[in-house]
Each structure stands twice: as C-alpha cells, then as structure tokens.
Design a protein around this motif. Sequence first.
Motif, mmCIF file in Angstrom:
data_model
loop_
_atom_site.group_PDB
_atom_site.id
_atom_site.type_symbol
_atom_site.label_atom_id
_atom_site.label_comp_id
_atom_site.label_asym_id
_atom_site.label_seq_id
_atom_site.Cartn_x
_atom_site.Cartn_y
_atom_site.Cartn_z
ATOM 1 N N LEU A 206 0.838 -1.189 0.000
ATOM 2 C CA LEU A 206 0.000 0.000 0.000
ATOM 3 C C LEU A 206 0.876 1.244 0.000
ATOM 4 O O LEU A 206 1.918 1.272 0.659
ATOM 5 C CB LEU A 206 -0.902 0.039 1.241
ATOM 6 C CG LEU A 206 -2.126 -0.867 1.232
ATOM 7 C CD1 LEU A 206 -1.736 -2.324 1.358
ATOM 8 C CD2 LEU A 206 -3.057 -0.472 2.352
ATOM 9 N N SER A 207 0.433 2.260 -0.690
ATOM 10 C CA SER A 207 1.135 3.549 -0.638
ATOM 11 C C SER A 207 0.931 4.133 0.758
ATOM 12 O O SER A 207 0.063 3.692 1.517
ATOM 13 C CB SER A 207 0.552 4.503 -1.686
ATOM 14 O OG SER A 207 -0.787 4.839 -1.346
ATOM 15 N N ASP A 208 1.727 5.144 1.098
ATOM 16 C CA ASP A 208 1.560 5.809 2.393
ATOM 17 C C ASP A 208 0.141 6.345 2.541
ATOM 18 O O ASP A 208 -0.459 6.262 3.607
ATOM 19 C CB ASP A 208 2.565 6.960 2.553
ATOM 20 C CG ASP A 208 3.992 6.454 2.720
ATOM 21 O OD1 ASP A 208 4.181 5.264 3.061
ATOM 22 O OD2 ASP A 208 4.924 7.261 2.514
ATOM 23 N N ARG A 209 -0.385 6.893 1.453
ATOM 24 C CA ARG A 209 -1.743 7.448 1.471
ATOM 25 C C ARG A 209 -2.776 6.371 1.800
ATOM 26 O O ARG A 209 -3.665 6.570 2.616
ATOM 27 C CB ARG A 209 -2.064 8.085 0.134
ATOM 28 C CG ARG A 209 -3.501 8.553 0.024
ATOM 29 C CD ARG A 209 -3.786 9.117 -1.329
ATOM 30 N NE ARG A 209 -3.376 10.512 -1.322
ATOM 31 C CZ ARG A 209 -3.285 11.259 -2.386
ATOM 32 N NH1 ARG A 209 -3.548 10.759 -3.569
ATOM 33 N NH2 ARG A 209 -2.938 12.515 -2.298
ATOM 34 N N LEU A 210 -2.655 5.194 1.154
ATOM 35 C CA LEU A 210 -3.605 4.111 1.423
ATOM 36 C C LEU A 210 -3.425 3.549 2.830
ATOM 37 O O LEU A 210 -4.405 3.224 3.497
ATOM 38 C CB LEU A 210 -3.473 3.001 0.385
ATOM 39 C CG LEU A 210 -3.967 3.320 -1.023
ATOM 40 C CD1 LEU A 210 -3.840 2.101 -1.924
ATOM 41 C CD2 LEU A 210 -5.375 3.837 -1.024
ATOM 42 N N GLU A 211 -2.185 3.426 3.278
ATOM 43 C CA GLU A 211 -1.959 2.952 4.646
ATOM 44 C C GLU A 211 -2.626 3.882 5.654
ATOM 45 O O GLU A 211 -3.237 3.424 6.617
ATOM 46 C CB GLU A 211 -0.461 2.832 4.944
ATOM 47 C CG GLU A 211 0.144 1.571 4.385
ATOM 48 C CD GLU A 211 1.542 1.295 4.920
ATOM 49 O OE1 GLU A 211 1.877 1.763 6.038
ATOM 50 O OE2 GLU A 211 2.295 0.613 4.218
ATOM 51 N N ARG A 212 -2.518 5.198 5.427
ATOM 52 C CA ARG A 212 -3.174 6.172 6.319
ATOM 53 C C ARG A 212 -4.689 6.001 6.285
ATOM 54 O O ARG A 212 -5.347 6.065 7.314
ATOM 55 C CB ARG A 212 -2.810 7.608 5.919
ATOM 56 C CG ARG A 212 -1.635 8.165 6.669
ATOM 57 C CD ARG A 212 -1.469 9.660 6.501
ATOM 58 N NE ARG A 212 -1.623 10.163 5.149
ATOM 59 C CZ ARG A 212 -0.686 10.173 4.208
ATOM 60 N NH1 ARG A 212 0.514 9.690 4.483
ATOM 61 N NH2 ARG A 212 -0.924 10.655 3.015
ATOM 62 N N LEU A 213 -5.243 5.802 5.109
ATOM 63 C CA LEU A 213 -6.686 5.627 4.961
ATOM 64 C C LEU A 213 -7.171 4.418 5.763
ATOM 65 O O LEU A 213 -8.153 4.510 6.511
ATOM 66 C CB LEU A 213 -7.035 5.457 3.475
ATOM 67 C CG LEU A 213 -8.498 5.341 3.097
ATOM 68 C CD1 LEU A 213 -9.274 6.587 3.506
ATOM 69 C CD2 LEU A 213 -8.625 5.109 1.595
ATOM 70 N N PHE A 214 -6.479 3.296 5.654
ATOM 71 C CA PHE A 214 -6.856 2.101 6.414
ATOM 72 C C PHE A 214 -6.630 2.319 7.911
ATOM 73 O O PHE A 214 -7.400 1.827 8.730
ATOM 74 C CB PHE A 214 -6.091 0.877 5.913
ATOM 75 C CG PHE A 214 -6.689 0.259 4.682
ATOM 76 C CD1 PHE A 214 -7.645 -0.738 4.781
ATOM 77 C CD2 PHE A 214 -6.314 0.683 3.422
ATOM 78 C CE1 PHE A 214 -8.214 -1.306 3.652
ATOM 79 C CE2 PHE A 214 -6.867 0.128 2.275
ATOM 80 C CZ PHE A 214 -7.829 -0.868 2.391
ATOM 81 N N SER A 215 -5.610 3.065 8.274
ATOM 82 C CA SER A 215 -5.320 3.339 9.680
ATOM 83 C C SER A 215 -6.364 4.274 10.300
ATOM 84 O O SER A 215 -6.873 4.006 11.392
ATOM 85 C CB SER A 215 -3.925 3.957 9.803
ATOM 86 O OG SER A 215 -3.643 4.285 11.135
ATOM 87 N N ILE A 216 -6.686 5.348 9.607
ATOM 88 C CA ILE A 216 -7.667 6.318 10.114
ATOM 89 C C ILE A 216 -9.017 5.659 10.363
ATOM 90 O O ILE A 216 -9.702 5.967 11.336
ATOM 91 C CB ILE A 216 -7.814 7.498 9.124
ATOM 92 C CG1 ILE A 216 -6.565 8.372 9.177
ATOM 93 C CG2 ILE A 216 -9.064 8.329 9.407
ATOM 94 C CD1 ILE A 216 -6.484 9.395 8.058
ATOM 95 N N THR A 217 -9.393 4.741 9.474
ATOM 96 C CA THR A 217 -10.688 4.074 9.599
ATOM 97 C C THR A 217 -10.648 2.888 10.560
ATOM 98 O O THR A 217 -11.685 2.313 10.860
ATOM 99 C CB THR A 217 -11.170 3.580 8.222
ATOM 100 O OG1 THR A 217 -10.202 2.679 7.685
ATOM 101 C CG2 THR A 217 -11.385 4.744 7.275
ATOM 102 N N GLY A 218 -9.467 2.511 11.024
ATOM 103 C CA GLY A 218 -9.330 1.380 11.931
ATOM 104 C C GLY A 218 -9.336 0.029 11.229
ATOM 105 O O GLY A 218 -9.261 -1.007 11.880
ATOM 106 N N LEU A 219 -9.407 0.035 9.910
ATOM 107 C CA LEU A 219 -9.448 -1.228 9.177
ATOM 108 C C LEU A 219 -8.122 -1.973 9.229
ATOM 109 O O LEU A 219 -8.093 -3.188 9.034
ATOM 110 C CB LEU A 219 -9.873 -0.992 7.728
ATOM 111 C CG LEU A 219 -11.322 -0.546 7.554
ATOM 112 C CD1 LEU A 219 -11.607 -0.198 6.101
ATOM 113 C CD2 LEU A 219 -12.273 -1.621 8.051
ATOM 114 N N ASN A 220 -7.046 -1.265 9.520
ATOM 115 C CA ASN A 220 -5.751 -1.945 9.649
ATOM 116 C C ASN A 220 -5.726 -2.880 10.857
ATOM 117 O O ASN A 220 -4.858 -3.740 10.961
ATOM 118 C CB ASN A 220 -4.603 -0.942 9.701
ATOM 119 C CG ASN A 220 -4.679 -0.040 10.906
ATOM 120 O OD1 ASN A 220 -5.768 0.233 11.425
ATOM 121 N ND2 ASN A 220 -3.548 0.452 11.350
ATOM 122 N N ASP A 221 -6.696 -2.725 11.752
ATOM 123 C CA ASP A 221 -6.784 -3.618 12.914
ATOM 124 C C ASP A 221 -7.513 -4.919 12.594
ATOM 125 O O ASP A 221 -7.399 -5.888 13.336
ATOM 126 C CB ASP A 221 -7.492 -2.921 14.077
ATOM 127 C CG ASP A 221 -6.667 -1.782 14.654
ATOM 128 O OD1 ASP A 221 -5.420 -1.824 14.566
ATOM 129 O OD2 ASP A 221 -7.272 -0.831 15.187
#
Length: 110
Positions: A82-97
């Motif tokens: 994932l690009s930094d932008r996409l990683e942030r998007l998943f992180s902000i939404t909590g989906l990275n968890d």
Amino acid sequence: MNFKIEVNRIVDQTVIYVAGEIDAYTAPKLREELIAFAEEANPRLTINLRNVDYMDSTGLGVFVGLLKVIRKNNGELKLVELSDRLERLFSITGLNDIIDISSKSEGGVQ
C-alpha cells in the motif's frame, strides 16, 4: 480512470494485482471480480495495491465486504504494498486492525 486486475495463482494462494483508481465508479466491478475468488473454499488472497493511485470510501467498503466473505469461507486476506496514502486511509478508519496489511510484496514478482 479505470482500474486493472491481474491474477496470479501460486499453489494454494491467489495473488491479485490491482492498478488504477478504486472509487464509486470502479468499486462495483472490483467487488464482482474479487468476490468470485473469496467464495472459493478456504480462499487465501493476497491483494497487491502498489499501483492503486486513489481509493475512496466505496473502495474501503469493497475490502470490508471481501473480508466478510473470506472469513465465512475459512480463508485469509492480506493487502500488500500500500502507498503511504492508502496505509493512512486504512489506519484512520481502523481497518488496519481487522485486515492483515503489509508494506512488503508477497506471492510472486510483478
């Protein structure tokens, strides 16, 4: 801009390369293509997002829905590169968890 999907099956794993934009226009087609793989028995999907330029909330919805189908079929989902932008998007939404996300490529060379 549209998106492109390329599929590479490696033993018991399917690696899917997505390129382009995932938005309200392209998300339904992406969902349709990915769900077919998720509905297999014990699916193991790795989705490489290295060449995804943009994703909005409808794109996130595709991956949430995909995860539900994969879990129902006793499978695994991993998102990689994932690009930094996409990683942030998943992180902000909590989906990275709840979705396995890795910055490294896996499952073959592209």
